[in-house]
Scaffold this motif. Structure first.
Motif, PDB file in Angstrom:
ATOM      1  N   ARG A  53       0.782  -1.278   0.011  1.00 49.20           N
ATOM      2  CA  ARG A  53       0.050  -0.068  -0.018  1.00 49.20           C
ATOM      3  C   ARG A  53       0.985   1.277   0.085  1.00 49.20           C
ATOM      4  N   LEU A  54       1.939   1.000   0.798  1.00 43.84           N
ATOM      5  CA  LEU A  54       2.864   2.484   0.989  1.00 43.84           C
ATOM      6  C   LEU A  54       3.491   2.807  -0.319  1.00 43.84           C
ATOM      7  N   GLY A  55       3.567   1.615  -1.118  1.00 45.93           N
ATOM      8  CA  GLY A  55       4.583   1.862  -2.296  1.00 45.93           C
ATOM      9  C   GLY A  55       3.629   2.154  -3.522  1.00 45.93           C
ATOM     10  N   THR A  56       2.350   2.467  -3.352  1.00 40.39           N
ATOM     11  CA  THR A  56       1.348   2.661  -4.364  1.00 40.39           C
ATOM     12  C   THR A  56       1.343   4.131  -4.731  1.00 40.39           C
ATOM     13  N   PRO A  57       1.624   4.589  -5.858  1.00 40.62           N
ATOM     14  CA  PRO A  57       1.839   6.023  -6.186  1.00 40.62           C
ATOM     15  C   PRO A  57       0.297   6.769  -5.626  1.00 40.62           C
ATOM     16  N   GLY A  58       0.274   7.843  -5.169  1.00 43.39           N
ATOM     17  CA  GLY A  58      -0.881   8.722  -4.852  1.00 43.39           C
ATOM     18  C   GLY A  58      -1.601   8.297  -3.612  1.00 43.39           C
ATOM     19  N   GLN A  59      -1.089   7.100  -2.747  1.00 39.73           N
ATOM     20  CA  GLN A  59      -1.698   6.576  -1.625  1.00 39.73           C
ATOM     21  C   GLN A  59      -1.758   7.580  -0.521  1.00 39.73           C
ATOM     22  N   ALA A  60      -2.811   8.042  -0.120  1.00 34.93           N
ATOM     23  CA  ALA A  60      -2.945   9.011   0.724  1.00 34.93           C
ATOM     24  C   ALA A  60      -3.149   8.503   2.230  1.00 34.93           C
ATOM     25  N   LEU A  61      -2.564   9.126   2.955  1.00 34.53           N
ATOM     26  CA  LEU A  61      -2.409   8.764   4.527  1.00 34.53           C
ATOM     27  C   LEU A  61      -3.430   9.415   5.144  1.00 34.53           C
ATOM     28  N   GLN A  62      -3.909   8.861   6.102  1.00 28.74           N
ATOM     29  CA  GLN A  62      -4.857   9.374   7.278  1.00 28.74           C
ATOM     30  C   GLN A  62      -4.348  10.173   8.379  1.00 28.74           C
ATOM     31  N   LEU A  63      -3.886  11.429   7.884  1.00 26.01           N
ATOM     32  CA  LEU A  63      -3.257  12.497   8.775  1.00 26.01           C
ATOM     33  C   LEU A  63      -4.247  12.826   9.834  1.00 26.01           C
ATOM     34  N   ASP A  64      -3.899  13.237  11.003  1.00 26.69           N
ATOM     35  CA  ASP A  64      -4.610  13.678  11.930  1.00 26.69           C
ATOM     36  C   ASP A  64      -3.696  14.297  12.876  1.00 26.69           C
ATOM     37  N   TRP A  65      -4.148  15.414  13.798  1.00 24.27           N
ATOM     38  CA  TRP A  65      -3.172  15.716  14.833  1.00 24.27           C
ATOM     39  C   TRP A  65      -3.108  14.712  16.072  1.00 24.27           C
ATOM     40  N   GLU A  66      -2.198  13.985  16.198  1.00 29.35           N
ATOM     41  CA  GLU A  66      -1.945  12.651  17.104  1.00 29.35           C
ATOM     42  C   GLU A  66      -1.263  13.112  18.421  1.00 29.35           C
ATOM     43  N   SER A  67      -1.428  12.387  19.519  1.00 30.75           N
ATOM     44  CA  SER A  67      -0.661  12.572  20.744  1.00 30.75           C
ATOM     45  C   SER A  67       0.372  11.381  20.694  1.00 30.75           C
ATOM     46  N   ALA A  68       1.807  11.774  20.859  1.00 29.82           N
ATOM     47  CA  ALA A  68       2.600  10.675  21.133  1.00 29.82           C
ATOM     48  C   ALA A  68       2.497   9.828  21.993  1.00 29.82           C
ATOM     49  N   GLU A  69       2.071  10.372  22.991  1.00 28.96           N
ATOM     50  CA  GLU A  69       1.699   9.274  24.319  1.00 28.96           C
ATOM     51  C   GLU A  69       0.523   8.355  23.915  1.00 28.96           C
ATOM     52  N   GLU A  70      -0.276   8.747  23.172  1.00 29.29           N
ATOM     53  CA  GLU A  70      -1.453   7.856  22.909  1.00 29.29           C
ATOM     54  C   GLU A  70      -0.839   6.675  22.039  1.00 29.29           C
ATOM     55  N   ILE A  71       0.020   7.045  21.099  1.00 30.48           N
ATOM     56  CA  ILE A  71       0.624   6.190  20.122  1.00 30.48           C
ATOM     57  C   ILE A  71       1.371   5.260  21.165  1.00 30.48           C
ATOM     58  N   VAL A  72       2.123   5.773  22.046  1.00 30.95           N
ATOM     59  CA  VAL A  72       3.215   4.885  22.622  1.00 30.95           C
ATOM     60  C   VAL A  72       2.270   4.047  23.600  1.00 30.95           C
ATOM     61  N   GLY A  73       1.239   4.342  24.142  1.00 30.37           N
ATOM     62  CA  GLY A  73       0.400   3.447  25.086  1.00 30.37           C
ATOM     63  C   GLY A  73      -0.280   2.389  23.851  1.00 30.37           C
ATOM     64  N   GLY A  74      -0.553   2.804  22.851  1.00 33.52           N
ATOM     65  CA  GLY A  74      -1.205   1.831  21.978  1.00 33.52           C
ATOM     66  C   GLY A  74      -0.184   0.613  21.686  1.00 33.52           C
ATOM     67  N   VAL A  75       1.106   1.000  21.499  1.00 33.09           N
ATOM     68  CA  VAL A  75       2.079   0.113  21.201  1.00 33.09           C
ATOM     69  C   VAL A  75       2.373  -0.768  22.613  1.00 33.09           C
ATOM     70  N   LEU A  76       2.442  -0.062  23.666  1.00 29.90           N
ATOM     71  CA  LEU A  76       2.581  -1.091  24.857  1.00 29.90           C
ATOM     72  C   LEU A  76       1.545  -2.061  25.193  1.00 29.90           C
ATOM     73  N   ARG A  77       0.255  -1.692  25.014  1.00 26.96           N
ATOM     74  CA  ARG A  77      -0.785  -2.499  25.024  1.00 26.96           C
ATOM     75  C   ARG A  77      -0.776  -3.736  24.231  1.00 26.96           C
ATOM     76  N   ARG A  78      -0.419  -3.542  22.810  1.00 23.27           N
ATOM     77  CA  ARG A  78      -0.193  -4.236  21.760  1.00 23.27           C
ATOM     78  C   ARG A  78       0.859  -5.481  22.531  1.00 23.27           C
TER      79      ARG A  78
END
Length: 183
Positions: free
Chosen positions: A14-39
């Motif tokens: 998917r990432l190698g497909t030209p024109g592929q759009a990301l789902q960008l939003d304003w994100e919290s690093a704390e929440e991303i790290v918390g999600g990694v720890l839960r996984r």
């Protein structure tokens, strides 16, 4: 493991497909790290993974699901290749106009000549000994690239490796309160 490999391969395609759009939003690093720890704690309940986050981290404009997948791959690799009793540290801190997300271990490391090669598809470090598919780090590099970030691998002074994701920071848009105050 098969599901993770499939997810990584699909994401890489998917990432190698030209024109592929990301789902960008304003994100919290704390929440991303918390999600990694839960996984990680779900898959490896006995794993020793410690998070160190600076206070008051800025928001970053990112695709949270992709960053979560990339960091999860890095932590999973550190647990697999971090020695007989792996101790992994997940760090988030601001450094100038960048946000550093780092995964650090105290394993045997990777020789300097191979540190760039391990990011290539189907390549594995010398300590892999049949473990892993050589896909996870290629996905991590692709995730970094689509975010305009840099992923580095460096040796730690007292042993082990640090995988460092350097994400550019941008000023978040003014919120309704800021707009009302300026009117």
């Amino acid at each position: 493991q098969m599901a993770r490999l499939t997810d990584n391969m699909l994401q890489l395609a998917r990432l190698g497909t030209p024109g592929q759009a990301l789902q960008l939003d304003w994100e919290s690093a704390e929440e991303i790290v918390g999600g990694v720890l839960r996984r990680i704690r779900t898959r490896h309940p006995q794993a020793r993974v410690r998070a160190r986050l600076d206070p008051a981290l800025p928001l970053l404009q990112a695709d949270a699901a992709l960053l979560l997948q990339g960091l999860d791959n890095l932590v999973d690799n550190a647990l697999k290749h971090g020695g007989p009793d792996p101790q992994v540290e997940l760090v988030a801190r601001r450094v100038g106009d960048k946000l550093l997300l780092a995964v650090r271990d105290r394993g045997p490391g990777v020789p300097p000549a191979q540190r760039q090669r391990i990011f290539e598809l189907f390549q594995r470090g010398p300590a892999a000994a049949g473990r892993g598919s050589g896909v996870g780090l290629a996905v991590c590099r692709a995730i970094a690239q689509v975010h305009g970030a840099e992923l580095r691998c460096r040796a730690r002074g007292h042993g082990g490796l640090a995988f460092e994701l350097w994400l550019p920071l941008q000023a978040p848009p003014a919120g309704p309160a800021a707009e009302a105050a300026s009117a």
